[in-house]
Design an enzyme around this catalytic site. Structure first.
Site, PDB file in Angstrom:
ATOM      1  N   ASN A   1       0.803  -1.217   0.000  1.00 26.35           N
ATOM      2  CA  ASN A   1       0.000   0.000   0.000  1.00 26.35           C
ATOM      3  C   ASN A   1       0.843   1.277   0.000  1.00 26.35           C
ATOM      4  O   ASN A   1       0.385   2.329  -0.441  1.00 26.35           O
ATOM      5  CB  ASN A   1      -0.923  -0.026   1.230  1.00 26.35           C
ATOM      6  CG  ASN A   1      -1.527   1.314   1.545  1.00 26.35           C
ATOM      7  OD1 ASN A   1      -2.409   1.795   0.838  1.00 26.35           O
ATOM      8  ND2 ASN A   1      -1.044   1.952   2.611  1.00 26.35           N
TER       9      ASN A   1
ATOM     10  N   SER B   1      -3.032   2.760  -9.268  1.00 25.08           N
ATOM     11  CA  SER B   1      -3.887   3.938  -9.401  1.00 25.08           C
ATOM     12  C   SER B   1      -4.442   4.016 -10.822  1.00 25.08           C
ATOM     13  O   SER B   1      -3.877   3.446 -11.759  1.00 25.08           O
ATOM     14  CB  SER B   1      -3.055   5.190  -9.094  1.00 25.08           C
ATOM     15  OG  SER B   1      -3.666   6.364  -9.583  1.00 25.08           O
TER      16      SER B   1
ATOM     17  N   TYR C   1       4.889   9.598 -10.674  1.00 24.63           N
ATOM     18  CA  TYR C   1       3.756   8.907 -10.041  1.00 24.63           C
ATOM     19  C   TYR C   1       3.088   7.974 -11.050  1.00 24.63           C
ATOM     20  O   TYR C   1       2.859   6.792 -10.778  1.00 24.63           O
ATOM     21  CB  TYR C   1       2.748   9.919  -9.503  1.00 24.63           C
ATOM     22  CG  TYR C   1       1.593   9.272  -8.770  1.00 24.63           C
ATOM     23  CD1 TYR C   1       1.754   8.820  -7.464  1.00 24.63           C
ATOM     24  CD2 TYR C   1       0.352   9.100  -9.385  1.00 24.63           C
ATOM     25  CE1 TYR C   1       0.710   8.206  -6.788  1.00 24.63           C
ATOM     26  CE2 TYR C   1      -0.694   8.489  -8.721  1.00 24.63           C
ATOM     27  CZ  TYR C   1      -0.517   8.052  -7.416  1.00 24.63           C
ATOM     28  OH  TYR C   1      -1.560   7.436  -6.755  1.00 24.63           O
TER      29      TYR C   1
ATOM     30  N   LYS D   1       3.172   3.809 -10.946  1.00 25.41           N
ATOM     31  CA  LYS D   1       1.923   3.070 -10.807  1.00 25.41           C
ATOM     32  C   LYS D   1       1.663   2.176 -12.014  1.00 25.41           C
ATOM     33  O   LYS D   1       1.047   1.106 -11.897  1.00 25.41           O
ATOM     34  CB  LYS D   1       0.762   4.044 -10.605  1.00 25.41           C
ATOM     35  CG  LYS D   1       0.810   4.768  -9.260  1.00 25.41           C
ATOM     36  CD  LYS D   1       0.752   3.797  -8.088  1.00 25.41           C
ATOM     37  CE  LYS D   1       0.711   4.496  -6.750  1.00 25.41           C
ATOM     38  NZ  LYS D   1       0.628   3.544  -5.609  1.00 25.41           N
TER      39      LYS D   1
END
Length: 261
Positions: free
Chosen positions: A84, A144, A172, A176
């Protein structure tokens, strides 16, 4: 059905918003939860005899190995690993990291990839090996919508005043996205050992963001709102339990319809 009672579940990034939510949920359902994070957080509010915290740097292999040894001595080999932990740059961030792609700092790229992708690689290496030797396990990698599609720059137009512009950082999205194929690789690699590996791809979670952002972001979602923080718990329970025993290498998308458009 969906029984996780007494299952040993490891959650990385347990001190963050969603880490705490997942930990509380699994504790409520009778699991033994081990939370990993780089430093303890007094606001965890997880006073439960079945909760155990281990200070762990998921970018450091020795730190993860030490954490696993502690867990094995106290509880045994974990049955579920929820990857996570992750670094993000929310709209209120004001730094070179949220500026133009052409000026994105190299050190920011390294830092985000280190946590968001290398961290999952290392925790999967250490905990996944133990699971494979034990011939059972479920690894859940949290990704995501921005690992599936590009961030929509129009959402952040309200931040642009002629002097400063906000762009969701490229690292990011890249990190992901990398999670998706790492999941597929590990799912195939450990299939013979009864270790399942799946991705859960989520969209934004309400966390008292400013009204301008909420209006702009939610206008892009068919359901018309951000997720409540407990709305991913059902998917987590499914992936952690034996009810998903024939599911591996998959990406479960829960995004209010974002990627359907």
């Amino acid at each position: 059905m969906f029984n996780v009672e007494n299952k040993i579940i490891v959650i990385t990034g347990v001190c963050g918003q969603m880490g705490r939510v997942y930990a509380k949920f699994f504790l409520k359902n009778g699991a033994i939860v081990i939370g990993l994070d780089i430093s303890s957080n007094k606001k965890l509010d997880l006073d439960n005899k079945n909760f155990f915290f281990v200070e762990t740097d998921i970018t450091n292999k020795k730190s993860i190995t030490k954490a696993l040894e502690e867990i094995k001595q106290k509880f045994g080999i974990p049955e579920v690993l929820i990857n996570n932990a992750g670094l993000d740059s929310p709209p209120e961030t004001n730094s070179p990291e949220t500026g133009r792609f052409e000026e994105y700092p190299e050190e920011a790229w390294d830092r985000v990839l280190d946590v968001n992708l290398k961290g999952i690689f290392l925790t999967s290496q250490i905990f996944g090996e133990a699971m494979s030797q034990n011939k059972k396990g479920s690894i859940i990698n949290v990704s995501s919508i921005y690992g599936l599609v590009s961030p929509d720059p129009k959402i952040y137009d309200y931040k642009n005043n002629g002097m400063n512009s906000f762009y969701k950082p490229v690292a990011y999205s890249a990190s992901k996205s990398g999670i998706l194929n790492l999941t597929k690789y590990l799912a195939v690699y450990w299939a013979k050992d009864n270790v399942r590996v799946n991705t859960l791809s989520i969209s934004g979670v309400f966390n008292n963001q400013d009204e301008e952002f909420l209006e702009s972001y939610c206008s892009r979602i068919p359901i018309g709102r951000m997720a409540k923080e407990d709305e991913y718990n059902g998917a987590m329970l499914f992936l952690a339990s034996d009810e998903s025993s024939y599911m591996t290498g998959s990406n479960l998308i829960i995004d209010g319809g974002w990627t359907a458009i």
